[in-house]
Write an enzyme that holds these catalytic residues in place. Structure first.
Site, PDB file in Angstrom:
ATOM      1  CB  SER A 129      -0.894   0.016   1.251  1.00  0.00           C
ATOM      2  OG  SER A 129      -1.548   1.260   1.407  1.00  0.00           O
TER       3      SER A 129
ATOM      4  CE1 TYR B  83      -4.654  -1.814   5.034  1.00  0.00           C
ATOM      5  CE2 TYR B  83      -3.599   0.295   4.588  1.00  0.00           C
ATOM      6  CZ  TYR B  83      -4.159  -0.882   4.134  1.00  0.00           C
ATOM      7  OH  TYR B  83      -4.237  -1.128   2.786  1.00  0.00           O
TER       8      TYR B  83
END
Length: 674
Positions: A551, A564
């Site tokens: 990501s 995250y």
């Protein structure tokens, strides 16, 4: 019903029953008249299954259509058996209209026989007679004058003349058994022809059943392993065997542990009979002249079995090269490869290989046909296949080489086996679909088994995609998932670490459970997946690709995202660490850093979208547009864009790239890699 409709119906019925013929084996035909669009006069035609078609699925487009007068006129210019291959090119001058499919080598058999309908089939029962040492006498004993015997002759124009002569000179005959090959039947109507084909097959099988001697393969010497142990051993051996079978060119694998295979391998004479090779041309074109047979008992330690397989593989390659050099002449095509197409492991089963899963599966089906043929021949006589010189003439036939050259160019990921975690939705689904579209066999792995199954079925048959249900946080579950993958396709070459989830909370509200869940799925899960992938890839010795779907958040610090972002940063560094460790094995490890993939995303649909929209103060339905406007390209990122990056990294053009992270974020300057 028209002649064509009747022919297709008969073909589909005969071809759908494996007792009648093998996949893509044999051909059928019908003769009739149609109006010539040029002269307006009736013209006699023959419709015959074209080259490479399958009777069970035959449609009108798979028929070659030829003028009967021109086809039969070729007998006046036939130059003799030494030049009969030239006649195949002459068939093109006999085509009617656009002609349909390419005429096969067996076209002469159908056109020259003076019967309205002709079937040529490869039933196991018929080939058992055809390969028996005293096949001619057996045919006489079984059928009397109703079926004639034609000695082995390579398929072609002369064989068509031979069969036509039998039909002309023996009006009492309904068909023939072709030595080393199969059967041919004929009839005045489509119904009569089909009935006669079935009569020959069923009468032959009944004779075998009534006259067979007990244990034609000898007594049982090694019982098969129990089912669970057998599948576990097969999963351990499959990557090793696939790597060996891919020495000359990459292959996809198929595993079979059917009762027929296990019983054959349990018997005393299996190695002796396997060494004789297959006989029917359709068989050995797909299985090679003989299989590789492991000569250890089922209980041998795994390391001993692996070591022995490698020794036997070297010997097999030496033997195959000797076979080629002994029979090749100046006009022979180059040797295509010396690796086995069939590997037999007593107590475990059969591994078969091909350029794709269907080819590998069909090769295994053909060897099952060969086992049935050997059983039939040995039960009433002695199995005596055609000599190796004749097998070589078929395997390295110029016409067969031409057929191979007509095959379409392989897709970029052909022969590669991919496993995609989180493949049941969103980015994972898009990746699985794109990899399959580029030619890969795909294992769709997801904790939601129904979603995985839906995606796999949407991609295609089990020859293309299979589902597995797995939680990536379970090492045992992943071992089972990779085991299922290697049993489905022989191994694994490309793994995509895509499974993930996200919880958006400020530091003070992030619980220990939130932290553990995200790190378990993404950091630990990716580690466990990569561990299993490296084990399989190293056993294959064929290199491989591991892709992490990380990501933008792995390098960019944003608010309310500590668990995250930290898990994604862990994944990002795993890419670098594993690229450094696995490079010596030819395994490349790369990452992709998407951002703002809202539409079609399982993570965003599962609550992450609402959470991030609240952080940025925009309506959830406008989140994708919001992300797009903060990028340099002002474009929304979709799952298909991430899938395209996976293909770019794995399809060959970046073959020397490893340890790289590719941004797929439409341009987020703050996330530029430094």
């Amino acid at each position: 019903m028209s002649q064509v409709e009747a022919l297709l119906g008969r073909s589909n019925r005969l071809g759908s029953d494996p007792r009648n013929t093998n996949y893509a084996g044999g051909n059928t035909s019908a003769k009739g008249s149609e109006e010539d669009p040029v002269t307006g006069q009736p013209v006699d035609l023959v419709w015959v299954k074209g080259s490479g078609g399958d009777l069970g699925t035959l449609t009108e487009s798979g028929l070659a259509v030829l003028r009967l007068d021109r086809l039969r006129a070729l007998t006046q210019v036939y130059p003799g058996v030494e030049r009969e291959d030239e006649m195949v090119a002459a068939f093109d001058y006999c085509l009617h209209g656009k002609g349909g499919a390419a005429p096969s080598i067996d076209t002469a058999m159908h056109g020259l026989v003076e019967a309205a309908h002709v079937d040529h089939l490869h039933p196991d029962a018929g080939i058992a007679f055809a390969t028996a040492a005293d096949g001619e006498a057996l045919v006489k004993a079984c059928f009397g004058d109703r079926v004639a015997w034609v000695p082995w002759r390579r398929p072609g124009f002369q064989l068509g003349l031979d069969i036509a002569a039998v039909h002309r000179d023996h009006p009492e005959a309904i068909g023939v058994v072709l030595g080393g090959h199969g059967i041919t039947a004929w009839g005045a109507t489509s119904e009569e022809c089909e009935a006669r084909s079935l009569e020959i097959i069923q009468t032959a099988q009944r004779y075998l059943d009534e006259h067979r001697r007990a244990e034609p393969f000898g007594p049982v010497v090694h019982e098969p392993l129990a089912a669970e142990e057998r599948r576990a051993r097969a999963a351990e051996l499959a990557p090793v065997i696939r790597g060996l079978a891919s020495t000359d060119s990459p292959q996809v694998g198929h595993f079979t542990d059917s009762d027929v295979v296990l019983d054959f391998l349990a018997r005393e004479r299996h190695a002796e009979l396997a060494a004789l090779g297959t006989s029917c041309p359709d068989h050995f074109l797909r299985t090679k002249v003989r299989p590789l047979v492991l000569d250890l008992p089922p209980t041998a330690p795994l390391q001993d079995a692996v070591a022995r397989l490698k020794e036997l593989h070297e010997a097999y390659r030496d033997d195959y090269r000797a076979y080629y050099e002994q029979h090749a002449d100046a006009d022979s095509p180059p040797m295509r490869g010396a690796d086995p197409a069939i590997v037999l492991v007593p107590g475990v089963g059969m591994f078969s290989f091909g350029r794709d899963k269907q080819t590998a599966r069909v090769a295994g089906e053909f060897y099952v046909n060969a086992i049935n043929v050997m059983r039939g021949a040995e039960s009433v006589s002695r199995y005596a296949p055609i000599e190796e010189r004749e097998k070589f003439r078929i395997e390295y036939w110029a016409l067969e080489e031409a057929k191979l050259r007509r095959m379409p160019k392989p897709k970029p990921l052909a022969t590669r086996v991919a496993l995609v975690t989180g493949g049941g939705s969103g980015i994972g689904r898009a990746i699985a679909q794109r990899l399959a579209a580029e030619g890969a066999c795909v294992v769709v792995a997801d904790r939601d088994g129904d979603s995985a199954r839906e995606v796999a079925e949407g991609i295609g048959s089990s020859d293309v995609a299979v589902p597995v249900t797995v939680d990536v946080t379970s090492s045992a579950g992943l071992a089972d998932a990779f085991g299922a993958a290697v049993l489905a396709f022989g191994g694994v070459d490309l793994v995509v670490n895509n499974a993930g989830l996200s919880i958006s909370k400020p530091l003070a509200e992030t619980t220990e459970a939130d932290w553990d869940l995200q790190h378990d799925v993404m950091a630990k899960g990716s580690f466990l997946v990569s561990q299993q992938a490296a084990k399989v890839m190293r056993a294959q010795g064929m290199g491989g690709d591991i892709i992490y779907i990380s990501s933008k958040n792995s390098v960019f610090a944003g608010p309310n995202n500590v668990a995250y972002g930290a898990a994604k940063a862990d994944q990002a560094h795993q890419v670098r660490l594993l690229a450094a460790e696995l490079g010596g094995d030819g395994i490349r490890v790369n990452g992709i850093n998407p951002d703002g993939v809202v539409r079609g995303s399982g993570i965003f649909a599962g609550g992450w979208g609402a959470q991030r929209a609240a952080v940025y103060g925009v309506p959830e339905e406008e989140l994708g547009a919001f992300y797009a406007q903060r990028t340099l390209l002002k474009r929304e990122v979709l799952p298909d864009h991430v899938a395209a990056a996976v293909v770019a990294l794995t399809a060959g053009d970046l073959s020397l790239t490893t340890g790289l992270h590719v941004p797929v974020d439409a341009g987020v300057a703050a996330a530029f890699l430094r």
